[in-house]
Design a protein around this motif. Structure first.
Motif, PDB file in Angstrom:
ATOM      1  N   ASN A 157      11.683  -2.841   7.556  1.00 62.59           N
ATOM      2  CA  ASN A 157      10.766  -3.929   7.945  1.00 62.59           C
ATOM      3  C   ASN A 157      11.247  -5.271   7.417  1.00 62.59           C
ATOM      4  OD1 ASN A 157       9.064  -2.229   9.348  1.00 62.59           O
ATOM      5  ND2 ASN A 157       7.705  -1.884   7.604  1.00 62.59           N
ATOM      6  N   ALA A 158      11.741  -5.292   6.185  1.00 65.98           N
ATOM      7  CA  ALA A 158      12.249  -6.539   5.606  1.00 65.98           C
ATOM      8  C   ALA A 158      13.468  -7.042   6.381  1.00 65.98           C
ATOM      9  CB  ALA A 158      12.604  -6.328   4.138  1.00 65.98           C
ATOM     10  N   ARG A 185      14.180  -6.412   9.577  1.00 63.55           N
ATOM     11  CA  ARG A 185      13.697  -6.909  10.878  1.00 63.55           C
ATOM     12  C   ARG A 185      13.103  -8.301  10.748  1.00 63.55           C
ATOM     13  NH1 ARG A 185      10.853  -2.508  11.364  1.00 63.55           N
ATOM     14  NH2 ARG A 185      12.179  -0.823  11.961  1.00 63.55           N
ATOM     15  N   LYS A 186      12.334  -8.511   9.690  1.00 67.82           N
ATOM     16  CA  LYS A 186      11.696  -9.806   9.463  1.00 67.82           C
ATOM     17  C   LYS A 186      12.744 -10.898   9.228  1.00 67.82           C
ATOM     18  CE  LYS A 186       7.616 -11.248   6.995  1.00 67.82           C
ATOM     19  NZ  LYS A 186       6.734 -10.938   5.874  1.00 67.82           N
ATOM     20  N   LEU A 187      13.782 -10.590   8.475  1.00 69.74           N
ATOM     21  CA  LEU A 187      14.849 -11.559   8.223  1.00 69.74           C
ATOM     22  C   LEU A 187      15.600 -11.912   9.499  1.00 69.74           C
ATOM     23  CD1 LEU A 187      16.291 -10.276   4.835  1.00 69.74           C
ATOM     24  CD2 LEU A 187      15.121 -12.451   5.253  1.00 69.74           C
ATOM     25  N   GLN A 210      14.402 -12.135  12.429  1.00 72.36           N
ATOM     26  CA  GLN A 210      13.565 -12.972  13.276  1.00 72.36           C
ATOM     27  C   GLN A 210      13.284 -14.346  12.681  1.00 72.36           C
ATOM     28  OE1 GLN A 210      12.756 -12.296  16.417  1.00 72.36           O
ATOM     29  NE2 GLN A 210      14.094 -10.546  16.085  1.00 72.36           N
ATOM     30  N   ARG A 211      13.652 -14.553  11.434  1.00 74.56           N
ATOM     31  CA  ARG A 211      13.359 -15.807  10.751  1.00 74.56           C
ATOM     32  C   ARG A 211      14.142 -16.961  11.377  1.00 74.56           C
ATOM     33  NH1 ARG A 211      14.954 -16.123   4.627  1.00 74.56           N
ATOM     34  NH2 ARG A 211      16.945 -16.417   5.628  1.00 74.56           N
ATOM     35  N   SER A 222      14.963 -19.002  16.202  1.00 71.79           N
ATOM     36  CA  SER A 222      14.550 -17.738  15.599  1.00 71.79           C
ATOM     37  C   SER A 222      15.401 -16.664  16.250  1.00 71.79           C
ATOM     38  CB  SER A 222      13.068 -17.478  15.821  1.00 71.79           C
ATOM     39  OG  SER A 222      12.779 -17.359  17.184  1.00 71.79           O
TER      40      SER A 222
END
Length: 124
Positions: free
Chosen positions: A25-26, A28-30, A32-33, A82
């Motif tokens: 999850n971390a 994936r979040k990075l 998309q940042r 993004s």
């Protein structure tokens, strides 16, 4: 290879402590940042309006790179960056960008008309 071994040790420790799902999850979040283009000051993005209008991306020698329209200029411009790591087009645009201009409009119709009236290359 010492740095690779250290990174692998860190990754394995983090996965053991937090679990694979949290690590995935971390990551994936990075991905998309938003990454701010290096040639444009970050303050520029903070000053973009949240209303409708047309925005223009310029490169070296004021070459027009892109013209877009949106009901929320700030959000739409940010969306261009993004996940710009994932496409070669996004990466090229990010590397080429030197400045952003925008013109606010009263609504969607004004935005469409203004976008149609934007010259292909303002330097000419």
């Amino acid at each position: 290879m010492g740095d690779v071994a250290a990174m692998l040790a860190f990754f394995e420790h983090a996965r053991a402590e937090h679990g694979s799902d949290a690590i995935n999850n971390a990551i994936r979040k990075l991905w998309q940042r938003q990454s701010t283009p290096s040639n444009v000051p970050a303050e520029l993005f903070a000053g973009l309006p949240h209303g409708p209008g047309v925005y223009r991306f310029y490169g070296d020698n004021d070459v027009l790179l892109y013209v877009g329209k949106s009901t929320n200029i700030a959000q739409r411009v940010a969306s261009h960056f993004s996940g710009d790591h994932q496409s070669s087009r996004g990466l090229r645009l990010s590397e080429s960008l030197r400045r952003v201009e925008f013109t606010e409009t009263a609504g969607e119709l004004g935005t469409l008309l203004l976008q149609l009236d934007t010259p292909a290359n303002p330097a000419q």
